[in-house]
Design a protein around this motif. Structure first.
Motif, PDB file in Angstrom:
ATOM      1  N   ILE A  30       1.017  -1.190   0.133  1.00 23.62           N
ATOM      2  CA  ILE A  30      -0.013  -0.005  -0.074  1.00 23.62           C
ATOM      3  C   ILE A  30       0.813   1.367   0.058  1.00 23.62           C
ATOM      4  CG2 ILE A  30      -1.631   1.069   1.457  1.00 23.62           C
ATOM      5  CD1 ILE A  30      -2.918  -1.212   2.416  1.00 23.62           C
ATOM      6  N   ILE A  31       0.502   2.271  -0.712  1.00 24.23           N
ATOM      7  CA  ILE A  31       1.349   3.353  -0.890  1.00 24.23           C
ATOM      8  C   ILE A  31       0.200   4.694  -0.515  1.00 24.23           C
ATOM      9  CG2 ILE A  31       1.119   3.370  -3.476  1.00 24.23           C
ATOM     10  CD1 ILE A  31       3.999   4.564  -3.315  1.00 24.23           C
ATOM     11  N   ASP A  32       0.770   5.594  -0.148  1.00 24.63           N
ATOM     12  CA  ASP A  32      -0.235   6.830   0.073  1.00 24.63           C
ATOM     13  C   ASP A  32       0.862   7.946   0.110  1.00 24.63           C
ATOM     14  OD1 ASP A  32      -2.232   8.768   1.063  1.00 24.63           O
ATOM     15  OD2 ASP A  32      -3.273   6.812   1.672  1.00 24.63           O
ATOM     16  N   ARG A  33       0.154   9.099  -0.464  1.00 25.79           N
ATOM     17  CA  ARG A  33       0.672  10.469  -0.621  1.00 25.79           C
ATOM     18  C   ARG A  33       0.780  11.289   0.960  1.00 25.79           C
ATOM     19  NH1 ARG A  33      -2.697  14.791  -0.515  1.00 25.79           N
ATOM     20  NH2 ARG A  33      -4.706  14.472  -0.893  1.00 25.79           N
ATOM     21  N   VAL A  34       0.001  10.687   2.066  1.00 30.48           N
ATOM     22  CA  VAL A  34      -0.058  11.388   3.106  1.00 30.48           C
ATOM     23  C   VAL A  34       0.284  10.545   4.297  1.00 30.48           C
ATOM     24  CG1 VAL A  34      -1.705  13.162   2.309  1.00 30.48           C
ATOM     25  CG2 VAL A  34      -2.435  10.995   3.425  1.00 30.48           C
ATOM     26  N   GLY A  35       0.454  10.898   5.484  1.00 31.22           N
ATOM     27  CA  GLY A  35       1.011  10.211   6.596  1.00 31.22           C
ATOM     28  C   GLY A  35      -0.171   9.487   7.375  1.00 31.22           C
ATOM     29  N   LYS A  36       0.366   8.641   8.131  1.00 32.70           N
ATOM     30  CA  LYS A  36      -0.716   7.925   8.998  1.00 32.70           C
ATOM     31  C   LYS A  36      -1.508   8.923   9.988  1.00 32.70           C
ATOM     32  CE  LYS A  36      -0.795   4.200  12.686  1.00 32.70           C
ATOM     33  NZ  LYS A  36       0.172   3.318  13.281  1.00 32.70           N
ATOM     34  N   GLU A  37      -0.927   9.744  10.500  1.00 34.91           N
ATOM     35  CA  GLU A  37      -1.647  10.635  11.478  1.00 34.91           C
ATOM     36  C   GLU A  37      -2.394  11.520  10.613  1.00 34.91           C
ATOM     37  OE1 GLU A  37       1.706  10.392  11.277  1.00 34.91           O
ATOM     38  OE2 GLU A  37       1.875   9.139  13.195  1.00 34.91           O
ATOM     39  N   TYR A  38      -2.433  11.952   9.471  1.00 32.51           N
ATOM     40  CA  TYR A  38      -3.253  12.718   8.652  1.00 32.51           C
ATOM     41  C   TYR A  38      -4.539  12.146   8.426  1.00 32.51           C
ATOM     42  CZ  TYR A  38      -5.280  15.458   4.501  1.00 32.51           C
ATOM     43  OH  TYR A  38      -6.159  15.993   4.102  1.00 32.51           O
ATOM     44  N   ILE A  39      -4.218  10.644   8.056  1.00 31.12           N
ATOM     45  CA  ILE A  39      -5.353   9.670   7.694  1.00 31.12           C
ATOM     46  C   ILE A  39      -6.186   9.434   8.942  1.00 31.12           C
ATOM     47  CG2 ILE A  39      -5.943   7.228   6.953  1.00 31.12           C
ATOM     48  CD1 ILE A  39      -3.341   7.569   5.290  1.00 31.12           C
ATOM     49  N   LEU A  40      -5.648   9.287   9.988  1.00 32.67           N
ATOM     50  CA  LEU A  40      -6.584   8.910  11.131  1.00 32.67           C
ATOM     51  C   LEU A  40      -6.907  10.263  11.715  1.00 32.67           C
ATOM     52  CD1 LEU A  40      -4.046   6.509  13.126  1.00 32.67           C
ATOM     53  CD2 LEU A  40      -6.305   5.975  11.810  1.00 32.67           C
ATOM     54  N   GLY A  41      -6.775  11.473  11.265  1.00 25.91           N
ATOM     55  CA  GLY A  41      -7.395  12.664  11.919  1.00 25.91           C
ATOM     56  C   GLY A  41      -8.303  13.086  11.119  1.00 25.91           C
ATOM     57  N   ARG A  42      -8.801  12.348   9.927  1.00 28.48           N
ATOM     58  CA  ARG A  42      -9.817  12.584   9.098  1.00 28.48           C
ATOM     59  C   ARG A  42     -11.173  12.297   9.613  1.00 28.48           C
ATOM     60  NH1 ARG A  42      -7.708  10.651   3.219  1.00 28.48           N
ATOM     61  NH2 ARG A  42      -7.513   8.815   4.450  1.00 28.48           N
ATOM     62  N   VAL A  43     -12.158  13.069   9.631  1.00 26.65           N
ATOM     63  CA  VAL A  43     -13.540  12.709  10.233  1.00 26.65           C
ATOM     64  C   VAL A  43     -14.519  12.411   9.237  1.00 26.65           C
ATOM     65  CG1 VAL A  43     -15.484  13.571  11.689  1.00 26.65           C
ATOM     66  CG2 VAL A  43     -13.229  14.249  12.259  1.00 26.65           C
ATOM     67  N   ARG A  44     -15.070  11.055   9.399  1.00 29.87           N
ATOM     68  CA  ARG A  44     -15.910  10.641   8.255  1.00 29.87           C
ATOM     69  C   ARG A  44     -17.186   9.779   8.966  1.00 29.87           C
ATOM     70  NH1 ARG A  44     -12.884  13.375   5.779  1.00 29.87           N
ATOM     71  NH2 ARG A  44     -11.900  12.783   3.962  1.00 29.87           N
ATOM     72  N   ALA A  45     -17.780   9.118   8.176  1.00 29.21           N
ATOM     73  CA  ALA A  45     -19.031   8.751   8.457  1.00 29.21           C
ATOM     74  C   ALA A  45     -18.991   7.335   9.414  1.00 29.21           C
ATOM     75  CB  ALA A  45     -19.948   8.241   7.227  1.00 29.21           C
ATOM     76  N   GLY A  46     -20.079   6.826   9.987  1.00 28.61           N
ATOM     77  CA  GLY A  46     -19.917   5.770  10.747  1.00 28.61           C
ATOM     78  C   GLY A  46     -21.058   4.731  11.058  1.00 28.61           C
ATOM     79  N   VAL A  47     -22.022   4.489   9.750  1.00 25.76           N
ATOM     80  CA  VAL A  47     -22.914   3.619   9.625  1.00 25.76           C
ATOM     81  C   VAL A  47     -22.709   2.606   8.872  1.00 25.76           C
ATOM     82  CG1 VAL A  47     -25.271   3.197   9.159  1.00 25.76           C
ATOM     83  CG2 VAL A  47     -24.713   5.335  10.165  1.00 25.76           C
ATOM     84  N   LEU A  48     -22.389   1.503   9.336  1.00 29.67           N
ATOM     85  CA  LEU A  48     -21.650   0.366   8.725  1.00 29.67           C
ATOM     86  C   LEU A  48     -23.006  -0.751   8.382  1.00 29.67           C
ATOM     87  CD1 LEU A  48     -18.807  -0.521  10.751  1.00 29.67           C
ATOM     88  CD2 LEU A  48     -19.055   1.248   9.285  1.00 29.67           C
ATOM     89  N   GLU A  49     -22.882  -1.212   7.032  1.00 33.27           N
ATOM     90  CA  GLU A  49     -23.877  -2.232   6.764  1.00 33.27           C
ATOM     91  C   GLU A  49     -23.421  -3.581   7.117  1.00 33.27           C
ATOM     92  OE1 GLU A  49     -25.091  -0.197   2.518  1.00 33.27           O
ATOM     93  OE2 GLU A  49     -24.002  -1.791   2.332  1.00 33.27           O
ATOM     94  N   GLU A  50     -24.368  -4.388   7.277  1.00 31.15           N
ATOM     95  CA  GLU A  50     -23.821  -5.768   7.722  1.00 31.15           C
ATOM     96  C   GLU A  50     -23.046  -6.420   6.684  1.00 31.15           C
ATOM     97  OE1 GLU A  50     -27.352  -8.601   8.542  1.00 31.15           O
ATOM     98  OE2 GLU A  50     -27.841  -7.475  10.373  1.00 31.15           O
ATOM     99  N   GLY A  51     -23.042  -6.177   5.340  1.00 30.17           N
ATOM    100  CA  GLY A  51     -22.033  -6.706   4.573  1.00 30.17           C
ATOM    101  C   GLY A  51     -20.606  -6.182   4.901  1.00 30.17           C
ATOM    102  N   LEU A  52     -20.546  -4.928   5.423  1.00 31.11           N
ATOM    103  CA  LEU A  52     -19.150  -4.320   5.710  1.00 31.11           C
ATOM    104  C   LEU A  52     -18.662  -5.153   6.903  1.00 31.11           C
ATOM    105  CD1 LEU A  52     -16.752  -2.670   5.705  1.00 31.11           C
ATOM    106  CD2 LEU A  52     -18.039  -0.774   6.559  1.00 31.11           C
ATOM    107  N   VAL A  53     -19.518  -5.052   7.780  1.00 36.23           N
ATOM    108  CA  VAL A  53     -19.283  -5.756   9.198  1.00 36.23           C
ATOM    109  C   VAL A  53     -18.854  -7.162   8.946  1.00 36.23           C
ATOM    110  CG1 VAL A  53     -20.243  -6.580  11.361  1.00 36.23           C
ATOM    111  CG2 VAL A  53     -21.005  -4.463  10.552  1.00 36.23           C
TER     112      VAL A  53
END
Length: 390
Positions: A30-53
């Motif tokens: 896996i390769i990314d242009r940004v750092g781990k801390e930046y990725i973990l600092g992003r606030v996103r959604a949080g409703v997971l379907e059963e398929g994702l679970v």
């Protein structure tokens, strides 16, 4: 360096794909242009379907989810000063959703990848996929001023809407469909207990509102706002006053307030790129499609992409068959467009548009009233909300 699959992007779709492939014995980087801390600092959604679970369970990263996640059997639709519950569990024959922040999903996947000793390259500059129309694909990047090359069989573009993967596709080989909505969502996070034990979607003449949560002590609230609004225009006091106005009285009175520790305005759009495969390059997640968050489908669509793509890759390496990879784009897009439709429908039903007017508001209220009093209509909503089958 050589690996079987290079995954561009270390968000949840890239990490989940990497975890599934690693457990199946398919080497990947896996390769990314940004750092781990930046990725973990992003606030996103949080409703997971059963398929994702289930995908997270199969990937071996669901222990904390089941310990800290909040199972939800329904949600509320609020309009005309009333509150109506959609019983997902009853309407779908026993399905539900799980409230668990996307950041937490990302953290769990990162931890698992580190435990497995799999390679993730962060802070990579000038990432670029090459020769994916032939049989000798590779990805280049720069790190600490040195140019590196990773040879591979396949490239998975999981790097989001603004990433390099889709942009690398030759002009004319891809068709894009887009709808930009004339409003945004102003969202806050605050350390207060949720106003309700389940989500509330509110339609109001002043605009849409959503009451969500990240835990039993942390709430995530949104109000519809004009696209040209600025964060500095919205004090905490103004936000709390506005969201209360848009909720039924009993919720407004019960709402606890506190200073927000995160506040942002997100524009809304529907976007789909077709196809999702170009030779040995595959697009997944936001790199291929965006939906407004009204239907809680963004992360879940990325997961179904990963499901189809990982199946195809594992089949290729285990059985020597190209069938799953050849079917990937069509299978993924079939589900994508159904989710795009659902998200568009929820958005148009719940929000005030510039041309809604009093007549449009009455039509929305009539549709909502029909929806909550018709089991057939409510079942259609529930089936889409918990997630269509993969």
């Amino acid at each position: 360096m050589r690996t079987k699959v290079v995954i561009i992007g270390s968000g949840p779709s890239g990490l989940l794909l990497g975890q599934i492939l690693t457990r199946a014995g398919v080497s990947n980087v896996i390769i990314d242009r940004v750092g781990k801390e930046y990725i973990l600092g992003r606030v996103r959604a949080g409703v997971l379907e059963e398929g994702l679970v289930k995908l997270l369970e199969n990937a071996g990263v669901a222990d904390r989810l089941h310990k800290e996640g909040l199972p939800h059997d329904g949600f509320s639709l609020a309009f005309d000063g009333r509150d109506h519950r959609i019983d997902l569990f009853d309407l779908t024959g026993g399905q539900r959703v799980m409230v668990y922040g996307q950041t937490e999903v990302t953290h769990d996947l990162m931890d698992a990848r580190e435990r497995d000793g799999s390679l993730t390259i962060y802070d990579a500059e000038n990432v670029q996929p090459h020769d994916f129309s032939g049989k000798k694909s590779y990805v280049t990047y720069q790190k600490d001023g040195v140019t590196h090359r990773i040879d591979c069989d396949f490239i998975a573009g999981c790097d989001g809407f603004h990433g390099v993967s889709r942009k690398a596709v030759p002009q004319g080989a891809i068709r894009e469909y887009e709808r930009v909505y004339p409003f945004g969502w102003l969202g806050i996070l605050a350390e207060v207990p949720p106003v309700n034990h389940e989500l509330i979607y509110a339609n109001h003449p002043r605009g849409f509102a959503l009451c969500s949560m990240r835990s039993n002590t942390r709430s995530r609230y949104y109000v519809q706002c004009p696209l040209d609004d600025k964060i500095e225009d919205w004090s905490d006091d103004r936000f709390w006053d506005e969201i209360r106005r848009r909720l039924p009285a009993h919720h407004a009175e019960a709402m606890k307030t506190a200073p927000s520790f995160e506040k942002s305005i997100a524009p809304l759009r529907s976007f789909v790129a077709e196809p999702m495969r170009f030779g040995s390059l595959f697009l997944a997640g936001d790199a291929a499609h965006i939906v407004p968050p009204t239907g809680a489908k963004g992360l879940n669509l990325a997961a179904s992409d990963v499901h189809y793509l990982s199946q195809g890759l594992i089949e290729y390496y285990n059985e020597g068959s190209q069938a799953g990879l050849d079917a990937y784009s069509g299978r993924a897009l079939d589900r994508v467009w159904k989710a795009v439709r659902f998200s568009w429908w929820m958005t148009t039903m719940m929000h005030r548009f510039p041309d809604t007017g009093d007549f449009g508001q009455k039509i929305q209220e009539a549709e909502l009233d029909y929806l909550v009093h018709s089991r057939a209509a409510a079942t259609s909503l529930a089936e889409n909300y918990v997630g269509l089958p993969y």
